[in-house]
Design a protein around this motif. Sequence first.
Motif, PDB file in Angstrom:
ATOM      1  N   PHE A   1      65.915 -25.716   4.635  1.00 58.04           N
ATOM      2  CA  PHE A   1      64.848 -25.212   5.497  1.00 58.04           C
ATOM      3  C   PHE A   1      65.168 -25.534   6.960  1.00 58.04           C
ATOM      4  O   PHE A   1      65.965 -26.439   7.247  1.00 58.04           O
ATOM      5  N   PRO A   2      64.515 -24.846   7.893  1.00 56.38           N
ATOM      6  CA  PRO A   2      64.584 -25.304   9.280  1.00 56.38           C
ATOM      7  C   PRO A   2      64.048 -26.743   9.359  1.00 56.38           C
ATOM      8  O   PRO A   2      63.120 -27.109   8.638  1.00 56.38           O
ATOM      9  N   CYS A   3      64.653 -27.564  10.202  1.00 57.67           N
ATOM     10  CA  CYS A   3      64.181 -28.941  10.416  1.00 57.67           C
ATOM     11  C   CYS A   3      64.164 -29.747   9.120  1.00 57.67           C
ATOM     12  O   CYS A   3      63.197 -30.444   8.810  1.00 57.67           O
ATOM     13  N   SER A   4      65.237 -29.631   8.349  1.00 60.87           N
ATOM     14  CA  SER A   4      65.322 -30.376   7.095  1.00 60.87           C
ATOM     15  C   SER A   4      66.363 -31.490   7.150  1.00 60.87           C
ATOM     16  O   SER A   4      66.650 -32.125   6.134  1.00 60.87           O
TER      17      SER A   4
ATOM     18  N   GLU B   1      56.105 -28.884   4.183  1.00 61.84           N
ATOM     19  CA  GLU B   1      55.248 -29.745   4.998  1.00 61.84           C
ATOM     20  C   GLU B   1      56.075 -30.732   5.820  1.00 61.84           C
ATOM     21  O   GLU B   1      55.797 -30.959   7.007  1.00 61.84           O
ATOM     22  N   VAL B   2      57.086 -31.324   5.193  1.00 59.59           N
ATOM     23  CA  VAL B   2      57.942 -32.274   5.912  1.00 59.59           C
ATOM     24  C   VAL B   2      58.704 -31.561   7.029  1.00 59.59           C
ATOM     25  O   VAL B   2      58.800 -32.058   8.157  1.00 59.59           O
ATOM     26  N   SER B   3      59.239 -30.386   6.729  1.00 59.49           N
ATOM     27  CA  SER B   3      59.963 -29.627   7.751  1.00 59.49           C
ATOM     28  C   SER B   3      59.053 -29.279   8.922  1.00 59.49           C
ATOM     29  O   SER B   3      59.457 -29.360  10.087  1.00 59.49           O
ATOM     30  N   SER B   4      57.831 -28.911   8.619  1.00 66.65           N
ATOM     31  CA  SER B   4      56.876 -28.588   9.679  1.00 66.65           C
ATOM     32  C   SER B   4      56.578 -29.805  10.548  1.00 66.65           C
ATOM     33  O   SER B   4      56.509 -29.714  11.775  1.00 66.65           O
ATOM     34  N   THR B   5      56.429 -30.961   9.898  1.00 63.84           N
ATOM     35  CA  THR B   5      56.162 -32.196  10.642  1.00 63.84           C
ATOM     36  C   THR B   5      57.343 -32.554  11.530  1.00 63.84           C
ATOM     37  O   THR B   5      57.180 -32.900  12.714  1.00 63.84           O
ATOM     38  N   TRP B   6      58.550 -32.479  10.969  1.00 60.16           N
ATOM     39  CA  TRP B   6      59.741 -32.802  11.767  1.00 60.16           C
ATOM     40  C   TRP B   6      59.917 -31.822  12.914  1.00 60.16           C
ATOM     41  O   TRP B   6      60.415 -32.188  13.984  1.00 60.16           O
ATOM     42  N   ASN B   7      59.502 -30.581  12.722  1.00 55.20           N
ATOM     43  CA  ASN B   7      59.586 -29.589  13.782  1.00 55.20           C
ATOM     44  C   ASN B   7      58.721 -29.986  14.975  1.00 55.20           C
ATOM     45  O   ASN B   7      59.145 -29.885  16.130  1.00 55.20           O
TER      46      ASN B   7
ATOM     47  N   GLN C   1      61.807 -26.608  19.357  1.00 54.28           N
ATOM     48  CA  GLN C   1      60.939 -26.330  18.212  1.00 54.28           C
ATOM     49  C   GLN C   1      60.968 -24.856  17.818  1.00 54.28           C
ATOM     50  O   GLN C   1      61.143 -23.964  18.648  1.00 54.28           O
ATOM     51  N   TYR C   2      60.790 -24.615  16.510  1.00 52.13           N
ATOM     52  CA  TYR C   2      60.468 -23.282  16.015  1.00 52.13           C
ATOM     53  C   TYR C   2      58.972 -23.065  16.190  1.00 52.13           C
ATOM     54  O   TYR C   2      58.179 -24.018  16.111  1.00 52.13           O
ATOM     55  N   THR C   3      58.579 -21.812  16.417  1.00 57.48           N
ATOM     56  CA  THR C   3      57.150 -21.532  16.327  1.00 57.48           C
ATOM     57  C   THR C   3      56.747 -21.668  14.867  1.00 57.48           C
ATOM     58  O   THR C   3      57.578 -21.483  13.964  1.00 57.48           O
ATOM     59  N   GLN C   4      55.496 -21.990  14.609  1.00 54.10           N
ATOM     60  CA  GLN C   4      55.066 -22.159  13.235  1.00 54.10           C
ATOM     61  C   GLN C   4      55.220 -20.864  12.443  1.00 54.10           C
ATOM     62  O   GLN C   4      55.565 -20.880  11.250  1.00 54.10           O
ATOM     63  N   GLU C   5      55.014 -19.740  13.103  1.00 55.15           N
ATOM     64  CA  GLU C   5      55.145 -18.441  12.438  1.00 55.15           C
ATOM     65  C   GLU C   5      56.580 -18.202  11.978  1.00 55.15           C
ATOM     66  O   GLU C   5      56.823 -17.773  10.833  1.00 55.15           O
ATOM     67  N   ILE C   6      57.551 -18.487  12.844  1.00 57.80           N
ATOM     68  CA  ILE C   6      58.957 -18.300  12.494  1.00 57.80           C
ATOM     69  C   ILE C   6      59.362 -19.270  11.397  1.00 57.80           C
ATOM     70  O   ILE C   6      60.043 -18.906  10.422  1.00 57.80           O
ATOM     71  N   LEU C   7      58.957 -20.528  11.520  1.00 50.40           N
ATOM     72  CA  LEU C   7      59.297 -21.524  10.510  1.00 50.40           C
ATOM     73  C   LEU C   7      58.767 -21.126   9.147  1.00 50.40           C
ATOM     74  O   LEU C   7      59.474 -21.191   8.142  1.00 50.40           O
TER      75      LEU C   7
END
Length: 239
Positions: A9-12, A112-118, A126-132
Amino acid sequence: MPLIVMCGFPCSGKTRRAVELQEYFEQNTERKVHNVGDGTLGIEKNAVYADSQNEKNVRGSLRAEAERRINKEDIVILDSLNYIKGYRYELFCLIKHTQTPHCLVYCLTSAEVSSTWNTERDVEEQYTQEILDALVLRFETPDSRNRWDSPLFTIQKEDTLPFEAISDAIFKRKAPPPNQSTQSQPLSSTNFLYELDKVTQDVLMAILNSQKTSVPGDLIAVPGATEKISFATFSWGCG
């Protein structure tokens, strides 16, 4: 060049793991390590991954850069999402063609972890949440039963990289055999011209014989070819 393909994933944690691998091989081998990834291209992630054509172009650039680094000794680490099964297959075809081993390192995290690390990254990184979220949905999980995803090393956030196992995978395994159709067949210089002339004459005779019974549009067989060709009206003359 052994190829290590990062995936996740992004930010993994892919880039962190790629750096760990680079440091390990630089410290424990005499091989040069090339780390190729989104960072080396200087791309703007949100702009790229919001447009399918831009993303395709970036994948092509990454593949070309990895291929450019190919030699007999160096190690290439491809640090990108590599989330599309078809793209990983393309990379597998590349290492088959160049006759070098490879492995896949899959950084497994939850969305969820990837989103937090983002959110913990600098804003410009950062990625936008929509792109992530879109990239997570499109992610095609690697499967070790697929040749192009094997050998597969699945790494969770708390794991230590299995450096020795990865090293064995790229140094002690044989490269997959190339496709027969991509292998150049050796030609004997003593009989090459004879064989070429013979094949040429066989093809010409097949065409000339077909002219007697065929009309334009008919399919005719050519010696040595697996597919028939469409017959057309031929004009023979001297220049």
